[in-house]
Design a protein around this motif. Structure first.
Motif, PDB file in Angstrom:
ATOM      1  N   PRO A  28       0.814  -1.230   0.000  1.00  0.00           N
ATOM      2  CA  PRO A  28       0.000   0.000   0.000  1.00  0.00           C
ATOM      3  C   PRO A  28       0.842   1.272   0.000  1.00  0.00           C
ATOM      4  O   PRO A  28       0.400   2.305  -0.523  1.00  0.00           O
ATOM      5  CB  PRO A  28      -0.808  -0.131   1.300  1.00  0.00           C
ATOM      6  CG  PRO A  28      -0.851  -1.593   1.585  1.00  0.00           C
ATOM      7  CD  PRO A  28       0.456  -2.135   1.094  1.00  0.00           C
ATOM      8  N   ALA A  29       2.035   1.228   0.561  1.00  0.00           N
ATOM      9  CA  ALA A  29       2.887   2.419   0.601  1.00  0.00           C
ATOM     10  C   ALA A  29       3.223   2.903  -0.801  1.00  0.00           C
ATOM     11  O   ALA A  29       3.402   4.107  -1.031  1.00  0.00           O
ATOM     12  CB  ALA A  29       4.168   2.124   1.376  1.00  0.00           C
ATOM     13  N   LEU A  30       3.290   1.973  -1.756  1.00  0.00           N
ATOM     14  CA  LEU A  30       3.627   2.351  -3.123  1.00  0.00           C
ATOM     15  C   LEU A  30       2.532   3.174  -3.783  1.00  0.00           C
ATOM     16  O   LEU A  30       2.802   3.922  -4.722  1.00  0.00           O
ATOM     17  CB  LEU A  30       3.903   1.098  -3.959  1.00  0.00           C
ATOM     18  CG  LEU A  30       5.156   0.295  -3.584  1.00  0.00           C
ATOM     19  CD1 LEU A  30       5.286  -0.928  -4.483  1.00  0.00           C
ATOM     20  CD2 LEU A  30       6.403   1.151  -3.678  1.00  0.00           C
ATOM     21  N   ALA A  31       1.296   3.033  -3.305  1.00  0.00           N
ATOM     22  CA  ALA A  31       0.192   3.784  -3.893  1.00  0.00           C
ATOM     23  C   ALA A  31       0.424   5.292  -3.774  1.00  0.00           C
ATOM     24  O   ALA A  31       0.004   6.065  -4.638  1.00  0.00           O
ATOM     25  CB  ALA A  31      -1.123   3.402  -3.211  1.00  0.00           C
ATOM     26  N   TYR A  44       9.243   9.327   7.270  1.00  0.00           N
ATOM     27  CA  TYR A  44       8.957   8.621   8.524  1.00  0.00           C
ATOM     28  C   TYR A  44       7.455   8.389   8.688  1.00  0.00           C
ATOM     29  O   TYR A  44       7.024   7.332   9.153  1.00  0.00           O
ATOM     30  CB  TYR A  44       9.484   9.424   9.718  1.00  0.00           C
ATOM     31  CG  TYR A  44      10.974   9.318   9.912  1.00  0.00           C
ATOM     32  CD1 TYR A  44      11.616   8.095   9.858  1.00  0.00           C
ATOM     33  CD2 TYR A  44      11.744  10.457  10.158  1.00  0.00           C
ATOM     34  CE1 TYR A  44      12.988   7.999  10.032  1.00  0.00           C
ATOM     35  CE2 TYR A  44      13.116  10.365  10.340  1.00  0.00           C
ATOM     36  CZ  TYR A  44      13.739   9.142  10.271  1.00  0.00           C
ATOM     37  OH  TYR A  44      15.089   9.040  10.453  1.00  0.00           O
ATOM     38  N   GLY A  45       6.668   9.377   8.310  1.00  0.00           N
ATOM     39  CA  GLY A  45       5.219   9.236   8.421  1.00  0.00           C
ATOM     40  C   GLY A  45       4.689   8.130   7.529  1.00  0.00           C
ATOM     41  O   GLY A  45       3.857   7.312   7.950  1.00  0.00           O
ATOM     42  N   LEU A  46       5.175   8.093   6.275  1.00  0.00           N
ATOM     43  CA  LEU A  46       4.718   7.071   5.324  1.00  0.00           C
ATOM     44  C   LEU A  46       5.141   5.675   5.773  1.00  0.00           C
ATOM     45  O   LEU A  46       4.316   4.744   5.816  1.00  0.00           O
ATOM     46  CB  LEU A  46       5.286   7.364   3.940  1.00  0.00           C
ATOM     47  CG  LEU A  46       4.987   6.326   2.844  1.00  0.00           C
ATOM     48  CD1 LEU A  46       3.492   6.248   2.581  1.00  0.00           C
ATOM     49  CD2 LEU A  46       5.748   6.660   1.565  1.00  0.00           C
ATOM     50  N   LEU A  47       6.413   5.529   6.125  1.00  0.00           N
ATOM     51  CA  LEU A  47       6.908   4.213   6.533  1.00  0.00           C
ATOM     52  C   LEU A  47       6.267   3.764   7.841  1.00  0.00           C
ATOM     53  O   LEU A  47       5.924   2.584   8.002  1.00  0.00           O
ATOM     54  CB  LEU A  47       8.432   4.244   6.679  1.00  0.00           C
ATOM     55  CG  LEU A  47       9.228   4.500   5.399  1.00  0.00           C
ATOM     56  CD1 LEU A  47      10.721   4.518   5.699  1.00  0.00           C
ATOM     57  CD2 LEU A  47       8.914   3.460   4.330  1.00  0.00           C
ATOM     58  N   GLY A  48       6.082   4.702   8.774  1.00  0.00           N
ATOM     59  CA  GLY A  48       5.454   4.347  10.046  1.00  0.00           C
ATOM     60  C   GLY A  48       4.008   3.938   9.881  1.00  0.00           C
ATOM     61  O   GLY A  48       3.562   2.951  10.474  1.00  0.00           O
ATOM     62  N   ALA A  49       3.267   4.703   9.080  1.00  0.00           N
ATOM     63  CA  ALA A  49       1.859   4.376   8.854  1.00  0.00           C
ATOM     64  C   ALA A  49       1.725   3.040   8.134  1.00  0.00           C
ATOM     65  O   ALA A  49       0.844   2.231   8.453  1.00  0.00           O
ATOM     66  CB  ALA A  49       1.199   5.493   8.043  1.00  0.00           C
ATOM     67  N   ASN A  50       2.605   2.798   7.162  1.00  0.00           N
ATOM     68  CA  ASN A  50       2.557   1.529   6.429  1.00  0.00           C
ATOM     69  C   ASN A  50       2.852   0.353   7.348  1.00  0.00           C
ATOM     70  O   ASN A  50       2.174  -0.688   7.298  1.00  0.00           O
ATOM     71  CB  ASN A  50       3.567   1.571   5.288  1.00  0.00           C
ATOM     72  CG  ASN A  50       3.526   0.327   4.426  1.00  0.00           C
ATOM     73  OD1 ASN A  50       2.530   0.014   3.789  1.00  0.00           O
ATOM     74  ND2 ASN A  50       4.635  -0.410   4.405  1.00  0.00           N
ATOM     75  N   ALA A  51       3.857   0.516   8.207  1.00  0.00           N
ATOM     76  CA  ALA A  51       4.209  -0.563   9.135  1.00  0.00           C
ATOM     77  C   ALA A  51       3.080  -0.825  10.119  1.00  0.00           C
ATOM     78  O   ALA A  51       2.727  -1.984  10.396  1.00  0.00           O
ATOM     79  CB  ALA A  51       5.496  -0.206   9.880  1.00  0.00           C
ATOM     80  N   MET A  52       2.493   0.241  10.648  1.00  0.00           N
ATOM     81  CA  MET A  52       1.411   0.081  11.625  1.00  0.00           C
ATOM     82  C   MET A  52       0.200  -0.593  10.983  1.00  0.00           C
ATOM     83  O   MET A  52      -0.421  -1.485  11.566  1.00  0.00           O
ATOM     84  CB  MET A  52       1.020   1.441  12.203  1.00  0.00           C
ATOM     85  CG  MET A  52       0.005   1.372  13.332  1.00  0.00           C
ATOM     86  SD  MET A  52      -0.344   3.011  14.021  1.00  0.00           S
ATOM     87  CE  MET A  52       1.290   3.462  14.623  1.00  0.00           C
ATOM     88  N   THR A  94       0.133  -2.618   8.402  1.00  0.00           N
ATOM     89  CA  THR A  94       0.418  -4.024   8.119  1.00  0.00           C
ATOM     90  C   THR A  94       0.367  -4.866   9.385  1.00  0.00           C
ATOM     91  O   THR A  94      -0.215  -5.961   9.396  1.00  0.00           O
ATOM     92  CB  THR A  94       1.807  -4.151   7.459  1.00  0.00           C
ATOM     93  OG1 THR A  94       1.819  -3.389   6.243  1.00  0.00           O
ATOM     94  CG2 THR A  94       2.119  -5.603   7.144  1.00  0.00           C
ATOM     95  N   ILE A  95       0.969  -4.383  10.457  1.00  0.00           N
ATOM     96  CA  ILE A  95       0.986  -5.139  11.713  1.00  0.00           C
ATOM     97  C   ILE A  95      -0.420  -5.304  12.274  1.00  0.00           C
ATOM     98  O   ILE A  95      -0.810  -6.389  12.734  1.00  0.00           O
ATOM     99  CB  ILE A  95       1.907  -4.455  12.741  1.00  0.00           C
ATOM    100  CG1 ILE A  95       3.366  -4.560  12.268  1.00  0.00           C
ATOM    101  CG2 ILE A  95       1.754  -5.089  14.127  1.00  0.00           C
ATOM    102  CD1 ILE A  95       4.347  -3.788  13.106  1.00  0.00           C
ATOM    103  N   LEU A  96      -1.220  -4.237  12.231  1.00  0.00           N
ATOM    104  CA  LEU A  96      -2.597  -4.333  12.718  1.00  0.00           C
ATOM    105  C   LEU A  96      -3.404  -5.298  11.864  1.00  0.00           C
ATOM    106  O   LEU A  96      -4.254  -6.056  12.391  1.00  0.00           O
ATOM    107  CB  LEU A  96      -3.254  -2.957  12.729  1.00  0.00           C
ATOM    108  CG  LEU A  96      -2.733  -1.975  13.790  1.00  0.00           C
ATOM    109  CD1 LEU A  96      -3.382  -0.603  13.609  1.00  0.00           C
ATOM    110  CD2 LEU A  96      -3.014  -2.511  15.193  1.00  0.00           C
ATOM    111  N   ALA A  97      -3.182  -5.271  10.547  1.00  0.00           N
ATOM    112  CA  ALA A  97      -3.897  -6.200   9.672  1.00  0.00           C
ATOM    113  C   ALA A  97      -3.515  -7.641   9.970  1.00  0.00           C
ATOM    114  O   ALA A  97      -4.375  -8.532  10.004  1.00  0.00           O
ATOM    115  CB  ALA A  97      -3.602  -5.866   8.208  1.00  0.00           C
TER     116      ALA A  97
END
Length: 413
Positions: free
Chosen positions: A311-314, A393-401, A403-406
């Motif tokens: 999703p981060a690539l979008a 940092y915002g993009l990578l952090g949001a993407n990681a969060m 994915t982990i929650l999913a």
């Protein structure tokens, strides 16, 4: 040995990269446990791959071909593309099956749906390893091109990509990471070889390690997906472009790697010329539908699949493309090469709306990570560094969060 264990090889950057890869592996293991822990839900395609591979390991025919009679259960679970090709797999060489089944040589019983709790982990071991190795290769290449920052951006995006995690864990997915790692290695090993051709040494002899690495990359890519034969001329194009005054040396190294790769793939047919010839006759190397380029839905499908993989690539890809097109500083070989390779494989994915289109898409994604990392690293070096870093940092952090929650909410299969 003291010269090997240096801070350049084993310092803080390597520690951070290893930590990210451990987090990636933990996510894959979590998802794999959801699949393996629920008995009775083994994927039919997975069972077919394993039984075909074990059949060849035990000396009973050639995997992915009708060279030995299949049991009724195995025949019933064979994919449609195998059934429609008179028992031959038109997309994969036996290497694909041998890799899938190799760990199960340690399993004493026969793989069945009811016993997946035992053999399921063994079946996933090669692809968990491929996932970690591809991530390590991605970090290594990005770091060499763009420095530590570029390596971290590419690897962090990769490690929290749902599609990559699903594929490594074989969560209702065809294993594509072997072919993706092979193609990634083929292109960037070819580029690395070309850069060494101006060194004042005996070219072919000095490059024997890279010849072997290039050959292994070719064999893995083609053995796991016949249509990735396109990586062979593509690697040569980059080698000739980067070493225009050493073309003979480049061609010699490329030809040597091709010869070794040929032997490796031939070996996967148990050195049986008849099986090898029939496998090639039934192989689909260029099964493209050129009409797909005129269908808007084909492009939407590829874009949607790409967003599901990461999703981060979008958000990152449109931004990186705009910056690349408008900012001359971003248009250099280190950014252009992965972008061109990405575009090439995405076009192949559009042209193959059915299998192995998703394989081309998976091959394109690591190159896309490299491209995005390169453009974002260039932005960090501008006077807007603080703003750019906050956005990254915002993009990578949001993407990681996300994915982990999913993953935390994934039910048992």
């Amino acid at each position: 040995m003291s010269g090997f264990f240096t801070r350049e090889r084993f310092g803080e950057p390597q520690f951070i990269a290893a930590l990210l890869l451990l987090v990636f592996l933990a996510q894959c293991l979590w998802l794999a446990d959801k699949m393996v822990g629920n008995l009775g839900r083994a994927d039919a395609g997975e069972l077919f791959r394993i039984k075909e591979g074990l059949r060849q390991w035990q000396g009973d025919g050639i995997a992915g071909s009708p060279y030995a009679p299949r049991s009724e259960v195995t025949s019933d679970s064979s994919p449609d593309y195998v059934t429609n090709a008179h028992g031959y797999d038109p997309y994969h060489a036996p290497l694909y099956y041998l890799i899938s089944s190799a760990p199960l040589l340690l399993w004493s019983g026969a793989p069945t749906v009811s016993s997946e709790g035992g053999w399921g982990w063994l079946a996933r071991a090669p692809y968990l390893i491929f996932g970690v190795l591809l991530g390590g290769s991605l970090w290594y290449v990005s770091r060499r091109l763009y420095g530590n920052g570029g390596g971290y951006i590419a690897l962090a995006t990769y490690c929290f990509s749902p599609g990559i995690i699903r594929n490594a864990a074989l969560w209702y997915a065809e294993p594509e990471l072997g072919s993706a790692w092979g193609a990634f290695g083929a292109i960037f090993t070819g580029i690395a070889v070309a850069h060494t051709l101006y060194a004042p040494r005996e070219v072919v002899l000095w490059n024997w390690r890279r010849i072997v690495l290039l050959a292994l990359s070719f064999a893995l890519a083609i053995g796991c997906q016949f249509s990735l034969l396109v990586t062979v001329p593509l690697a040569l194009v980059f080698m000739l472009y980067l070493a225009p005054t050493r073309k003979i040396a480049a061609i010699a190294i490329w030809a040597a790697a091709c010869a070794v790769a040929f032997l490796l793939i031939f070996a996967s047919y148990s050195f049986r010329a008849d099986a090898f010839w029939q496998g090639l006759r039934h192989a689909s190397f260029l099964g493209f539908s050129w009409k797909a380029f005129r269908i808007a839905g084909a492009y939407r499908r590829v874009a949607a699949d790409l967003g599901q993989i990461s999703p981060a690539l979008a958000l990152a890809v449109p931004v990186a493309l705009i910056i690349y097109l408008l900012w001359p500083r971003a248009r250099y070989f280190g950014n252009t090469a992965p972008l061109l390779v990405t575009a090439f494989f995405l076009l192949l994915a559009v042209a193959t709306p059915h299998y192995p289109g998703l394989g081309f898409l998976f091959v394109a994604v690591p190159f896309l990570f490299v491209f995005v990392a390169g453009v974002f690293t260039d932005l960090v070096e501008t006077r807007w560094r603080s703003l750019v870093m906050a956005c990254i940092y915002g993009l990578l952090g949001a993407n990681a969060m996300w994915t982990i929650l999913a993953l935390a909410h994934v039910p048992r299969a």
